[in-house]
Scaffold this active site. Structure first.
Site, short mmCIF file in Angstrom:
data_model
loop_
_atom_site.label_atom_id
_atom_site.label_comp_id
_atom_site.label_asym_id
_atom_site.label_seq_id
_atom_site.Cartn_x
_atom_site.Cartn_y
_atom_site.Cartn_z
N ARG A 23 -3.63 -21.00 -8.72
CA ARG A 23 -4.27 -20.51 -7.49
C ARG A 23 -3.77 -19.24 -7.00
O ARG A 23 -4.40 -18.57 -6.12
CB ARG A 23 -4.11 -21.43 -6.30
CG ARG A 23 -4.71 -22.78 -6.48
CD ARG A 23 -4.61 -24.00 -5.47
NE ARG A 23 -5.51 -25.14 -5.69
CZ ARG A 23 -5.09 -26.21 -4.79
NH1 ARG A 23 -4.06 -26.27 -3.79
NH2 ARG A 23 -5.79 -27.27 -5.10
N GLU A 35 -8.34 -25.96 -15.54
CA GLU A 35 -9.30 -27.05 -15.22
C GLU A 35 -9.46 -27.96 -16.59
O GLU A 35 -9.68 -29.22 -16.27
CB GLU A 35 -10.72 -26.31 -15.12
CG GLU A 35 -10.61 -25.60 -13.61
CD GLU A 35 -10.54 -26.67 -12.49
OE1 GLU A 35 -10.96 -27.89 -12.68
OE2 GLU A 35 -9.88 -26.39 -11.33
N TYR A 116 -19.10 -29.52 -13.34
CA TYR A 116 -18.06 -29.54 -12.43
C TYR A 116 -17.01 -28.38 -12.88
O TYR A 116 -16.54 -27.61 -12.00
CB TYR A 116 -17.20 -30.79 -12.34
CG TYR A 116 -15.76 -30.56 -12.04
CD1 TYR A 116 -15.69 -30.40 -10.43
CD2 TYR A 116 -14.70 -30.26 -12.57
CE1 TYR A 116 -14.31 -30.10 -9.93
CE2 TYR A 116 -13.37 -30.09 -12.10
CZ TYR A 116 -13.32 -29.92 -10.77
OH TYR A 116 -12.03 -29.80 -10.21
N ASP A 134 -15.99 -33.25 -7.95
CA ASP A 134 -14.91 -33.96 -8.80
C ASP A 134 -14.75 -35.42 -7.94
O ASP A 134 -15.39 -35.83 -6.68
CB ASP A 134 -13.52 -33.35 -9.01
CG ASP A 134 -12.70 -33.22 -7.65
OD1 ASP A 134 -13.30 -33.58 -6.64
OD2 ASP A 134 -11.48 -32.96 -7.94
#
Length: 348
Positions: A23, A35, A116, A134
């Site tokens: 992040r 991911e 996603y 998700d």
């Protein structure tokens, strides 16, 4: 409620969000890697793997240059090895196309990337105004709105996309990035994920401290534990493996699993998957190490027996096996079940 949802969610995130290393970057490679790793993997376990991959392969170009065996070996222990193969293939795809794509349609074309994952990369790396739906998002939206439509049904997928767009105020123009460097919709998606992981959990959710408690239909109607609803589609099958580890003058025999089954491209010792042990193995007088070892996969349960053979000379083996020094077996990517076999071996 809709107009208040996202500001309240972001306020909760500012005070309670998890501090995760991916992040703190807008690098699409680092975000994409996180991911893929976090598919079917808990954050606590996936973080160590992400750091190792970023250290060994700091760029998509370095990952693309690696061999599949090297990538699988670094992935070893995470399971669902098709993720690693797709990751490697997509890295080569990205390099061949001249760089990381920056639109949802182009990101979606990458090997192993679904709706996603494409939305998550788009929001986190490029600030695209989109919501990545998700399991956490499904759970929050189902409970908040009291929706009992199965989340894995065609009707449910359409319904939850509309609910997600409504919650995030979509469609809209791309907002300005936040002062901390995180994109606006990156923060919104992170907030939804963390809220589902930390508060609106599958079991024993923190409804008492939930900032949306007064608006939650599931809480008001006592359906929190029942929602979301998911259809059970695939039957779990049982399989029976007999692994025979042959030890011969400091060497052992392994082969690489082929396509069309679990653990494609991974290595394993002699495997007997039939009901009867072949006579050529019986003649080697295998010694039972462990019986009935249970290994659970998504749609399969494997029951395995581990055997050891101490041979004075190399027995004839089926085609495809190779002899290696036992000390070198750590250089080969093996399934978790084979790791358990290796751990059960007695000292020489």
């Amino acid at each position: 409620m809709v107009s208040r949802f996202l500001p309240r969610l972001l306020a909760w995130y500012a005070a309670n969000g998890r501090d995760l290393p991916w992040r703190h970057t807008r690098d699409p490679y680092a975000i994409w890697l996180s991911e893929i790793i976090l598919q079917q993997t808990r954050v606590a376990q996936g973080m160590d793997y992400w750091r190792r991959f970023m250290e060994v392969y700091p760029t998509v170009e370095s990952l693309a240059k690696a061999s599949e065996d090297d990538v699988l070996r670094l992935w070893q222990g995470l399971g669902y090895y098709s993720r690693a193969r797709h990751l490697h293939a997509a890295a080569r795809q990205i390099v061949a196309e001249g760089g990381f794509p920056n639109t949802l349609q182009e990101i979606r074309r990458l090997k192993g990337v679904g709706d996603y994952t494409a939305a998550a990369i788009g929001a986190f790396a490029f600030g695209l105004p989109v919501m990545a739906i998700d399991g956490n998002a499904y759970r929050v939206l189902a409970r908040l709105n009291g929706v009992a439509t199965p989340i894995n049904s065609t009707e449910g997928k359409r319904e939850f996309v509309l609910l997600a767009d409504e919650a995030f105020g979509l469609p809209c123009d791309r907002p300005d990035d936040r002062p901390d460097g995180e994109t606006y919709f990156g923060a919104a998606n992170s907030a939804m994920m963390d809220f589902g992981s930390l508060v609106c959990t599958p079991k024993s959710p923190g409804c008492v401290a939930c900032p949306f408690a007064e608006d939650c239909v599931a809480l008001r109607t006592r359906q929190v534990e029942r929602l979301p609803v998911k259809l059970r589609k695939q039957k779990v099958t049982a399989r029976y493996f007999r692994y025979c580890y042959i030890r011969c003058n400091g060497q052992t025999a392994i082969h690489q699993r082929g396509t069309g089954d679990i653990w494609q491209g991974l290595w394993e010792p002699v495997l007997v998957a039939e009901d009867r042990v072949p006579s050529w193995i019986e003649a080697l007088r295998p010694r039972l190490l462990c019986a009935g070892v249970r290994h659970v996969l998504t749609h399969q349960i494997i029951h395995a027996d581990f055997f050891l053979v101490d041979a004075d000379s190399r027995p004839a083996l089926p085609e495809g096996y190779r002899w290696i020094d036992e000390a070198d077996i750590s250089r080969y990517a093996v399934p978790r079940l084979v790791e358990r076999l290796l751990a059960s071996l007695p000292d020489k």
